[in-house]
Design a protein around this motif. Structure first.
Motif, PDB file in Angstrom:
ATOM      1  N   UNK A   1       3.508   5.869  -2.824  1.00  0.00           N
ATOM      2  CA  UNK A   1       4.730   6.586  -3.195  1.00  0.00           C
ATOM      3  C   UNK A   1       4.852   6.687  -4.713  1.00  0.00           C
ATOM      4  N   UNK A   2       4.632   5.577  -5.410  1.00  0.00           N
ATOM      5  CA  UNK A   2       4.756   5.563  -6.863  1.00  0.00           C
ATOM      6  C   UNK A   2       3.695   6.432  -7.540  1.00  0.00           C
ATOM      7  N   UNK A   3       2.546   6.585  -6.894  1.00  0.00           N
ATOM      8  CA  UNK A   3       1.492   7.419  -7.475  1.00  0.00           C
ATOM      9  C   UNK A   3       1.810   8.910  -7.360  1.00  0.00           C
ATOM     10  N   UNK A   4       2.756   9.262  -6.476  1.00  0.00           N
ATOM     11  CA  UNK A   4       3.072  10.676  -6.237  1.00  0.00           C
ATOM     12  C   UNK A   4       4.420  11.115  -6.796  1.00  0.00           C
ATOM     13  N   UNK A   5       5.339  10.168  -6.990  1.00  0.00           N
ATOM     14  CA  UNK A   5       6.726  10.548  -7.240  1.00  0.00           C
ATOM     15  C   UNK A   5       6.923  11.278  -8.564  1.00  0.00           C
ATOM     16  N   UNK A   6       6.184  10.918  -9.601  1.00  0.00           N
ATOM     17  CA  UNK A   6       6.353  11.581 -10.900  1.00  0.00           C
ATOM     18  C   UNK A   6       5.993  13.057 -10.811  1.00  0.00           C
ATOM     19  N   UNK A   7       4.859  13.360 -10.183  1.00  0.00           N
ATOM     20  CA  UNK A   7       4.425  14.752 -10.044  1.00  0.00           C
ATOM     21  C   UNK A   7       5.361  15.524  -9.118  1.00  0.00           C
ATOM     22  N   UNK A   8       5.897  14.858  -8.096  1.00  0.00           N
ATOM     23  CA  UNK A   8       6.820  15.530  -7.185  1.00  0.00           C
ATOM     24  C   UNK A   8       8.084  15.953  -7.917  1.00  0.00           C
TER      25      UNK A   8
ATOM     26  N   UNK B   1      19.817  11.772 -17.716  1.00  0.00           N
ATOM     27  CA  UNK B   1      19.435  11.084 -16.487  1.00  0.00           C
ATOM     28  C   UNK B   1      19.713  11.994 -15.292  1.00  0.00           C
ATOM     29  N   UNK B   2      18.680  12.272 -14.528  1.00  0.00           N
ATOM     30  CA  UNK B   2      18.796  13.126 -13.345  1.00  0.00           C
ATOM     31  C   UNK B   2      18.708  12.245 -12.101  1.00  0.00           C
ATOM     32  N   UNK B   3      19.779  12.207 -11.333  1.00  0.00           N
ATOM     33  CA  UNK B   3      19.775  11.435 -10.086  1.00  0.00           C
ATOM     34  C   UNK B   3      19.456  12.381  -8.936  1.00  0.00           C
ATOM     35  N   UNK B   4      18.479  12.012  -8.111  1.00  0.00           N
ATOM     36  CA  UNK B   4      18.065  12.872  -7.019  1.00  0.00           C
ATOM     37  C   UNK B   4      17.568  12.018  -5.859  1.00  0.00           C
ATOM     38  N   UNK B   5      17.402  12.628  -4.702  1.00  0.00           N
ATOM     39  CA  UNK B   5      16.906  11.898  -3.545  1.00  0.00           C
ATOM     40  C   UNK B   5      16.020  12.792  -2.700  1.00  0.00           C
ATOM     41  N   UNK B   6      15.294  12.199  -1.783  1.00  0.00           N
ATOM     42  CA  UNK B   6      14.373  12.953  -0.942  1.00  0.00           C
ATOM     43  C   UNK B   6      14.038  12.151   0.310  1.00  0.00           C
ATOM     44  N   UNK B   7      13.328  12.795   1.214  1.00  0.00           N
ATOM     45  CA  UNK B   7      12.753  12.112   2.360  1.00  0.00           C
ATOM     46  C   UNK B   7      11.290  11.807   2.074  1.00  0.00           C
ATOM     47  N   UNK B   8      10.783  10.727   2.679  1.00  0.00           N
ATOM     48  CA  UNK B   8       9.364  10.392   2.548  1.00  0.00           C
ATOM     49  C   UNK B   8       8.844  10.013   3.931  1.00  0.00           C
ATOM     50  N   UNK B   9       7.811  10.700   4.371  1.00  0.00           N
ATOM     51  CA  UNK B   9       7.239  10.429   5.685  1.00  0.00           C
ATOM     52  C   UNK B   9       6.626   9.033   5.701  1.00  0.00           C
ATOM     53  N   UNK B  10       7.023   8.167   6.634  1.00  0.00           N
ATOM     54  CA  UNK B  10       6.525   6.781   6.654  1.00  0.00           C
ATOM     55  C   UNK B  10       5.042   6.667   6.998  1.00  0.00           C
ATOM     56  N   UNK B  11       4.454   7.722   7.552  1.00  0.00           N
ATOM     57  CA  UNK B  11       3.037   7.679   7.929  1.00  0.00           C
ATOM     58  C   UNK B  11       2.129   8.276   6.862  1.00  0.00           C
ATOM     59  N   UNK B  12       2.598   9.363   6.237  1.00  0.00           N
ATOM     60  CA  UNK B  12       1.748  10.077   5.278  1.00  0.00           C
ATOM     61  C   UNK B  12       2.193   9.926   3.829  1.00  0.00           C
ATOM     62  N   UNK B  13       3.365   9.334   3.611  1.00  0.00           N
ATOM     63  CA  UNK B  13       3.955   9.221   2.263  1.00  0.00           C
ATOM     64  C   UNK B  13       4.147  10.591   1.635  1.00  0.00           C
ATOM     65  N   UNK B  14       4.411  11.599   2.477  1.00  0.00           N
ATOM     66  CA  UNK B  14       4.654  12.950   1.982  1.00  0.00           C
ATOM     67  C   UNK B  14       6.130  13.122   1.668  1.00  0.00           C
ATOM     68  N   UNK B  15       6.424  13.675   0.482  1.00  0.00           N
ATOM     69  CA  UNK B  15       7.790  13.896   0.042  1.00  0.00           C
ATOM     70  C   UNK B  15       8.311  15.227   0.577  1.00  0.00           C
ATOM     71  N   UNK B  16       9.614  15.286   0.866  1.00  0.00           N
ATOM     72  CA  UNK B  16      10.208  16.535   1.337  1.00  0.00           C
ATOM     73  C   UNK B  16      11.715  16.522   1.121  1.00  0.00           C
TER      74      UNK B  16
ATOM     75  N   UNK C   1       0.827  -1.204   0.000  1.00  0.00           N
ATOM     76  CA  UNK C   1       0.000   0.000   0.000  1.00  0.00           C
ATOM     77  C   UNK C   1       0.868   1.263   0.000  1.00  0.00           C
ATOM     78  N   UNK C   2       1.899   1.280   0.856  1.00  0.00           N
ATOM     79  CA  UNK C   2       2.784   2.442   0.932  1.00  0.00           C
ATOM     80  C   UNK C   2       3.567   2.610  -0.367  1.00  0.00           C
ATOM     81  N   UNK C   3       4.058   1.505  -0.915  1.00  0.00           N
ATOM     82  CA  UNK C   3       4.799   1.549  -2.171  1.00  0.00           C
ATOM     83  C   UNK C   3       3.943   2.125  -3.292  1.00  0.00           C
ATOM     84  N   UNK C   4       2.711   1.664  -3.394  1.00  0.00           N
ATOM     85  CA  UNK C   4       1.821   2.152  -4.444  1.00  0.00           C
ATOM     86  C   UNK C   4       1.520   3.636  -4.279  1.00  0.00           C
TER      87      UNK C   4
END
Length: 313
Positions: free
Chosen positions: A124-131, A262-277, A119-122
């Motif tokens: 994250x994947x649903x948000x990462x492109x727009x982020x 190819x752009x390599x990047x990283x971020x934090x993801x809240x384990x409870x809300x799946x919010x990127x930051x 559920x969390x993986x899905x």
């Protein structure tokens, strides 16, 4: 022999074509009416038959997937039409996952191993492109971190001319049929031609446009952050400034110049809300996948390019 051994070691198996189980009447019907995965003509003079092999692949997997009782079905294909046909036609109670290439599937599995939650993986994947990239969102990574601005500044001049090693090719340039893998293998020009003169006979008629692929998750690098690679495709329509030799009255010749970074990047993801930051761009690396493709109706539509552009000032 080598292929068979590799498949065995990877726990893969080849599926025989179920000749007796395929509905051949439907195959004939779909071929006649160009139902997916058969392709409709792209022009009035397009008489080629496209899709029979894809149809056999599709029917083979449709028969095999009926045997699967649990888990998920992952379908990997670089052909958009074939993926869509499988999604619409396959009959299974298991969830279907569609991937454009093997790296996308492996990235999904790596992310699932990290999160240990489907559920969390899905989510994250649903948000990462727009982020990473949303054209009208200044807070997305590609805009807020200056990726788009820097890439346009760095490659605008290069995108104003054909790739050097495509000039003089006697082959027809590749026609776009999908995104983001819309490139052709560079070809070395004949030694006898004046390549610099030909290189200068092209001019841009649109600004540089950008498209971003679905970010691919990268395995952990010994930290708690999430690492990704996004492939950004630069696109520009070019026009030849004079007709080719022997074609004094030919209409303006236009082709689509593409380049992938190819752009390599990283971020934090809240384990409870799946919010990127807290995104950080690590590096941008140009690939060797430069393209100079035919600017027909299909490829222009793929890249949202005009049919009748004015020359860029």
């Amino acid at each position: 022999m080598l292929l068979s051994k590799s498949l065995e070691q990877a726990s893969f198996s080849r599926i025989p074509t179920p000749i007796a189980d395929i509905d051949w009447a439907t195959v004939v019907q779909d071929s006649c009416w160009r139902c997916a995965p058969f392709e409709k003509p792209r022009s009035e003079d397009d008489l080629a038959e496209k899709g029979f092999r894809d149809k056999i692949i599709l029917e083979t997997i449709k028969v095999d997937v009926l045997k699967i009782k649990d888990g998920a079905v992952a379908f990997v294909s670089g052909d958009n039409l074939l993926r869509a046909a499988f999604r619409d036609q396959a009959k299974t109670k298991c969830p279907i996952e569609l991937y454009s290439h093997l790296g996308e599937l492996l990235g999904h599995l790596e992310l699932l191993a990290k999160t240990k939650s489907t559920e969390f993986t899905n989510e994250v994947l649903s948000k990462v492109a727009a982020f990473f990239y949303t054209p009208d969102d200044p807070s997305c990574v590609a805009i807020s971190q200056g990726v788009i601005e820097n890439l346009i500044d760095e490659y605008s001049e290069e995108m104003s001319r054909p790739p050097l090693f495509s000039i003089g090719s006697s082959r027809q340039f590749q026609t776009a049929n999908q995104f983001p893998a819309l490139t052709q293998t560079p070809m070395v020009p004949p030694i006898s031609m004046n390549w610099l003169e030909e290189f200068q006979r092209w001019t841009p008629v649109t600004p540089v446009k950008l498209f971003a692929s679905l970010p691919l998750f990268q395995p952990d690098e010994e930290d708690a952050r999430y690492h990704w690679i996004s492939t950004v495709t630069l696109v520009r329509l070019l026009r030849r400034t004079e007709p080719r030799s022997g074609q004094p009255y030919a209409p303006p010749e236009e082709r689509i110049r593409t380049k992938e970074i190819d752009v390599k990047w990283n971020c934090k993801i809240d384990p409870d809300t799946a919010k990127f930051s807290d995104p950080v761009v690590e590096r941008c690396t140009a690939t060797f996948r430069d393209g100079f493709i035919e600017a027909n109706f299909h490829s222009r539509s793929t890249y949202d390019l005009p049919l009748f552009p004015g020359v860029e000032e």
